[in-house]
Design a protein around this motif. Structure first.
Motif, PDB file in Angstrom:
ATOM      1  N   PHE A 194     -66.326  22.043  39.011  1.00  0.00           N
ATOM      2  CA  PHE A 194     -66.385  22.003  40.393  1.00  0.00           C
ATOM      3  C   PHE A 194     -67.424  22.611  41.197  1.00  0.00           C
ATOM      4  O   PHE A 194     -68.061  22.342  42.155  1.00  0.00           O
ATOM      5  CB  PHE A 194     -64.948  22.494  40.714  1.00  0.00           C
ATOM      6  CG  PHE A 194     -64.732  22.483  42.421  1.00  0.00           C
ATOM      7  CD1 PHE A 194     -64.807  21.179  43.151  1.00  0.00           C
ATOM      8  CD2 PHE A 194     -64.782  23.609  43.104  1.00  0.00           C
ATOM      9  CE1 PHE A 194     -64.664  21.315  44.560  1.00  0.00           C
ATOM     10  CE2 PHE A 194     -64.489  23.767  44.392  1.00  0.00           C
ATOM     11  CZ  PHE A 194     -64.454  22.483  45.263  1.00  0.00           C
ATOM     12  N   ILE A 195     -67.850  23.815  40.777  1.00  0.00           N
ATOM     13  CA  ILE A 195     -68.848  24.601  41.478  1.00  0.00           C
ATOM     14  C   ILE A 195     -70.135  23.919  41.230  1.00  0.00           C
ATOM     15  O   ILE A 195     -70.836  23.816  42.291  1.00  0.00           O
ATOM     16  CB  ILE A 195     -68.931  25.866  40.719  1.00  0.00           C
ATOM     17  CG1 ILE A 195     -67.739  26.857  40.935  1.00  0.00           C
ATOM     18  CG2 ILE A 195     -70.061  26.833  41.507  1.00  0.00           C
ATOM     19  CD1 ILE A 195     -67.153  26.814  42.251  1.00  0.00           C
ATOM     20  N   GLY A 196     -70.267  23.449  40.185  1.00  0.00           N
ATOM     21  CA  GLY A 196     -71.685  22.526  40.021  1.00  0.00           C
ATOM     22  C   GLY A 196     -71.728  21.294  41.000  1.00  0.00           C
ATOM     23  O   GLY A 196     -72.591  20.879  41.506  1.00  0.00           O
ATOM     24  N   ALA A 197     -70.569  20.643  41.160  1.00  0.00           N
ATOM     25  CA  ALA A 197     -70.556  19.554  41.999  1.00  0.00           C
ATOM     26  C   ALA A 197     -70.465  19.989  43.462  1.00  0.00           C
ATOM     27  O   ALA A 197     -71.308  19.218  44.273  1.00  0.00           O
ATOM     28  CB  ALA A 197     -69.008  18.867  41.781  1.00  0.00           C
ATOM     29  N   LEU A 198     -70.219  21.007  43.821  1.00  0.00           N
ATOM     30  CA  LEU A 198     -70.705  21.671  44.926  1.00  0.00           C
ATOM     31  C   LEU A 198     -72.134  21.897  45.518  1.00  0.00           C
ATOM     32  O   LEU A 198     -72.329  21.916  46.564  1.00  0.00           O
ATOM     33  CB  LEU A 198     -69.576  22.922  45.349  1.00  0.00           C
ATOM     34  CG  LEU A 198     -68.175  22.676  45.974  1.00  0.00           C
ATOM     35  CD1 LEU A 198     -67.903  24.137  46.020  1.00  0.00           C
ATOM     36  CD2 LEU A 198     -68.071  22.084  47.138  1.00  0.00           C
TER      37      LEU A 198
END
Length: 405
Positions: free
Chosen positions: A328-332
């Protein structure tokens, strides 16, 4: 949950506890206990289903999962004894005590006791239900159910004496599609006569349960009818199941709530659990950040935020692991290093408020940054919004920080 994942999450929690500044640790512990209960100690809910033969116990299990997992009996009683079953669905499992039906016309094959209550009491000696669902067919609510309720009270008392815990008893009115008028069989039952009969049946069931159990109870009207052909669902008349599940989520112990919300996939219930988790994590983050120990707060904050995102991702059907948070953090678009995933996010938040990008993150920045990250995770995982919408929620939290005096 994979044991390796559990151990890794425990490591994050232990790191937070061992590195949190002493002045704040005592006030932080209450919030950490909530996080630990929801995520690290997450387990399958344990539900006892009690009711007469044909009351729809197996159908209710199937309706919660949305899949034909539990066998149903059309004529004869299919439950020989009070037996625990673990039903595995795509997103998790439920432990269900399928009690021997009350008021049976004949003793089921394989039953070892003449009395259904004796069989059911044996089943709770070594395992404690989190809740008891008392199922009554809508058309039978006027029938003699006094003995049935006395047996429910006996079961609850046995659980209390054995385990020191008195599980809540929830009334479930089943098969409301069979109430008059019979031709109104499809939900949402907007027909005024049908609605009136459902309401009357609920009132009668609540009145009888409260009289015997000597306390207010919650009752729910449901229809669990589904039909499958060659493994494909061809008829779905479920109604009221989401409301029942949402209440169960609120009533179950914290360690069972996450899995219940995940298994049933009811977004309202998932959002409520996520909200409680976000609030505890944001409060904990603010408490840590308020302690003026430069650089000491950063890894602790990021560890708590990783746990929060992990729990929200799990609620939505993802694996309960740190990898889900990293995804998720990477997608953000946040820069993720080899260490704590949210270090760069926390530093970025500090730059929004503190000239020169100071290393100490203020309590307000930590709270609203964590809150915004949680809301972004809810939007992305639970509400299935695009990552752009999640980023916007994070930006709104940034704007709130900047506007603070």
């Amino acid at each position: 949950m994979d044991q390796i994942d559990r151990e890794r999450l425990k490591e994050v929690l232990e790191f937070i506890r061992s590195h949190a500044p002493r002045p704040v640790l005592s006030s932080l512990e209450a919030e950490l206990a909530v996080i630990e209960q929801y995520i690290v100690n997450a387990r399958a809910p344990r539900i006892a289903l009690v009711g007469r033969r044909g009351s729809g116990k197996s159908s209710l299990v199937n309706a919660i999962f949305g899949a034909p997992l539990a066998e149903t009996g059309a004529v004869l009683s299919t439950t020989a004894a009070g037996t625990w079953y673990q039903y595995e669905g795509p997103n998790g499992s439920l432990e269900v005590l399928d009690t021997r039906g009350l008021g049976e016309g004949e003793r089921p094959a394989g039953a070892t006791e003449e009395d259904a209550v004796a069989e059911n009491l044996k089943a709770v000696r070594d395992r404690c239900p989190d809740a008891i669902l008392f199922l009554v067919k809508a058309v039978d609510v006027d029938a003699w159910i006094q003995n049935d309720l006395e047996q429910v009270a006996a079961l609850r008392g046995a659980i209390s004496r054995r385990h020191g815990f008195e599980p809540p008893v929830i009334g479930v009115l089943t098969q409301v599609d069979q109430l008059a008028p019979a031709d109104v069989a499809e939900p949402p039952y907007d027909d005024p006569e049908k609605r009136a009969n459902i309401r009357l049946a609920l009132e009668k069931l609540a009145e009888r349960m409260e009289r015997l159990l000597d306390r207010p109870v919650r009752v729910f009207a449901t229809s669990a009818y589904m039909r499958y052909r060659d493994g494909v669902r061809v008829v779905d008349r479920r109604w009221g199941i989401d409301e029942l599940v949402s209440y169960l989520v609120e009533t179950l112990p914290g360690e069972a709530q996450l899995t219940m919300g995940r298994v049933a996939g009811v977004k309202a219930a998932q959002t409520k659990i996520a909200g409680a988790l976000i609030q505890s994590t944001a409060s904990a983050a603010a408490a840590v950040a308020a302690t003026p120990i430069p650089l000491a707060d950063m890894p602790i904050l990021t560890g708590m935020q990783v746990l929060m995102v992990t729990g929200i991702a799990y609620l939505a059907g993802r694996r309960l692991s740190r990898e889900a948070a990293l995804e998720f953090i990477g997608a953000l678009g946040v820069n993720v290093g080899a260490g704590f995933a949210l270090r760069e996010l926390a530093r970025g938040l500090s730059k929004w408020l503190l000239p020169g990008g100071g290393s100490l993150v203020s309590a307000g920045v930590a709270y609203w940054g964590t809150y915004g990250l949680g809301q972004a995770a809810v939007a992305y995982y639970i509400e299935n919004q695009p990552i752009e919408a999640a980023r916007k929620l994070l930006e709104q939290s940034r704007d709130r920080i900047v506007k603070k005096p």
